[in-house]
Design a protein around this motif. Structure first.
Motif, PDB file in Angstrom:
ATOM      1  N   GLU A  32       0.838  -1.213   0.000  1.00 53.29           N
ATOM      2  CA  GLU A  32       0.000   0.000   0.000  1.00 53.29           C
ATOM      3  C   GLU A  32       0.870   1.258   0.000  1.00 53.29           C
ATOM      4  OE1 GLU A  32      -3.320   0.210  -0.536  1.00 53.29           O
ATOM      5  OE2 GLU A  32      -2.989  -1.910  -0.924  1.00 53.29           O
ATOM      6  N   GLY A  33       2.015   1.200   0.695  1.00 53.82           N
ATOM      7  CA  GLY A  33       2.964   2.323   0.688  1.00 53.82           C
ATOM      8  C   GLY A  33       3.500   2.570  -0.712  1.00 53.82           C
ATOM      9  N   MET A  34       3.907   1.496  -1.390  1.00 57.50           N
ATOM     10  CA  MET A  34       4.437   1.631  -2.758  1.00 57.50           C
ATOM     11  C   MET A  34       3.380   2.206  -3.701  1.00 57.50           C
ATOM     12  SD  MET A  34       7.062  -1.552  -3.480  1.00 57.50           S
ATOM     13  CE  MET A  34       5.963  -2.943  -3.196  1.00 57.50           C
ATOM     14  N   LYS A  35       2.150   1.714  -3.565  1.00 55.75           N
ATOM     15  CA  LYS A  35       1.054   2.224  -4.413  1.00 55.75           C
ATOM     16  C   LYS A  35       0.804   3.710  -4.154  1.00 55.75           C
ATOM     17  CE  LYS A  35      -1.784  -1.988  -4.765  1.00 55.75           C
ATOM     18  NZ  LYS A  35      -3.012  -2.555  -4.186  1.00 55.75           N
ATOM     19  N   SER A  36       1.146   4.169  -2.948  1.00 49.97           N
ATOM     20  CA  SER A  36       0.928   5.577  -2.570  1.00 49.97           C
ATOM     21  C   SER A  36       2.131   6.460  -2.907  1.00 49.97           C
ATOM     22  CB  SER A  36       0.628   5.676  -1.066  1.00 49.97           C
ATOM     23  OG  SER A  36      -0.468   4.855  -0.728  1.00 49.97           O
ATOM     24  N   GLY A  37       3.171   5.865  -3.523  1.00 53.29           N
ATOM     25  CA  GLY A  37       4.308   6.668  -3.989  1.00 53.29           C
ATOM     26  C   GLY A  37       5.445   6.852  -3.009  1.00 53.29           C
TER      27      GLY A  37
END
Length: 316
Positions: A32-37
């Motif tokens: 989820e962190g990666m998806k949020s940039g």
């Protein structure tokens, strides 16, 4: 020479690393962190076996998206008997970065660089920062006196300035960031980015009990105390009734054994194992023995949100 930005070092959209937290961090949070940039990191010790660690790496590699980045944290001192094997797996399977803590990162830097992996080293002062610079670290994580868990003793503004003036390494600030204003403050002091941990404990994806998450909403900065009763190294915890009952200082026996040079290493290892077990129980099940590790930045946690919504509070 101009220092690289955190976004250029890790190919992320925003200058944030979701800090590695014992028991709290997991693949769901990182994805989820990666998806949020942003970048996100998990302690290798969150996995009991090397097979589980490998599976986590496969899952993260499969889920990786542009603008996000993932890494693992290694405890590089003798108390972590799994360290060498964990390092081998990380280098063989390939991760974006490794954060080292509590020991000499020399071997990690050498092996990781052969595999094209960046290494960031936790430091609490200029003396250690200079050592890791000589060893070839890619950046330093300035653990200040507002961090959660094992924190430093120097205020963020002072520490970031000292490290920027005393080394040529990029400085990532860790501790004391609970909202966008505090993030911007760290960048204004000269950090290239921030490592944020405690605000993500109160996330839907965090791998801990709802009671632990809710405690990070209900308690605030004034409720954070230092204890020597977990790992033998001072650590910040929420001052629950149970923590008040057992006290935060080592017992006379622990003090005595710690002064014995030949026994000190073993005492620390046993203390670490007992403390870790207590924290594990408190974090994963409802129990009156509540030892919840957190930092003062929980002050700004007002609800249990998703990782995405928490990242948005810092960047929008």
């Amino acid at each position: 020479m101009e220092k690289p930005t955190l976004n250029s070092l890790l190919n992320t959209t925003y200058p944030i690393i979701i800090a590695p937290m014992f028991l709290v961090s997991n693949t769901k949070m990182v994805i989820e962190g990666m998806k949020s940039g942003v970048a996100a990191c998990i302690p290798a010790l969150n996995y009991r076996t090397l097979e589980e660690l490998k599976e986590a790496i496969y899952e993260l590699k499969a889920a990786k998206v542009p603008g996000g980045s993932f890494g693992f944290n290694l405890i590089v001192n003798k108390s972590n008997i799994k360290y060498k094997e964990q390092l081998r797996i990380l280098c063989e399977e390939g991760v974006d970065f490794i954060i080292t803590s509590l020991g000499s990162p020399e071997e990690t830097i050498n092996e990781a660089h052969k595999a094209g992996i960046k290494v960031f080293c936790d430091v609490t002062d200029l003396k250690f920062a200079k050592k890791v610079e000589e060893l070839g670290a890619d950046a330093i994580i300035a653990v200040n006196n507002e961090a959660g868990g094992h924190r430093g003793n120097i205020a963020p503004e002072v520490l970031i300035k000292q490290l920027n003036e005393g080394t040529s390494l990029p400085v990532i600030s860790a501790g004391g960031v609970g909202n966008k204003q505090e993030l911007e403050k760290m960048l204004s002091y000269g950090a290239i980015g921030v490592s944020i941990g405690s605000p993500f404990i109160a996330s839907v994806e965090a791998g801990v009990s709802d009671e632990y998450k809710q405690a990070c909403v209900d308690y605030g900065a004034k409720d954070i105390v230092m204890t020597e009763r977990i790992s033998g190294t001072p650590c910040t915890v929420i001052n629950t009734p149970y923590v008040q009952k057992i006290g935060t200082k080592q017992t006379w026996l622990e003090n005595l054994l710690n002064k014995n040079k030949s026994l000190k290493k073993w005492v620390k290892m046993i203390r670490f194992m007992i403390g870790t077990s207590a924290v594990t129980k408190a974090a994963t099940q409802a129990t009156y023995k509540t030892v919840w590790v957190a930092g003062p930045s929980i002050q700004h946690s007002t609800e249990i949100g998703t990782v995405k919504s928490i990242v948005e509070k810092f960047v929008k």
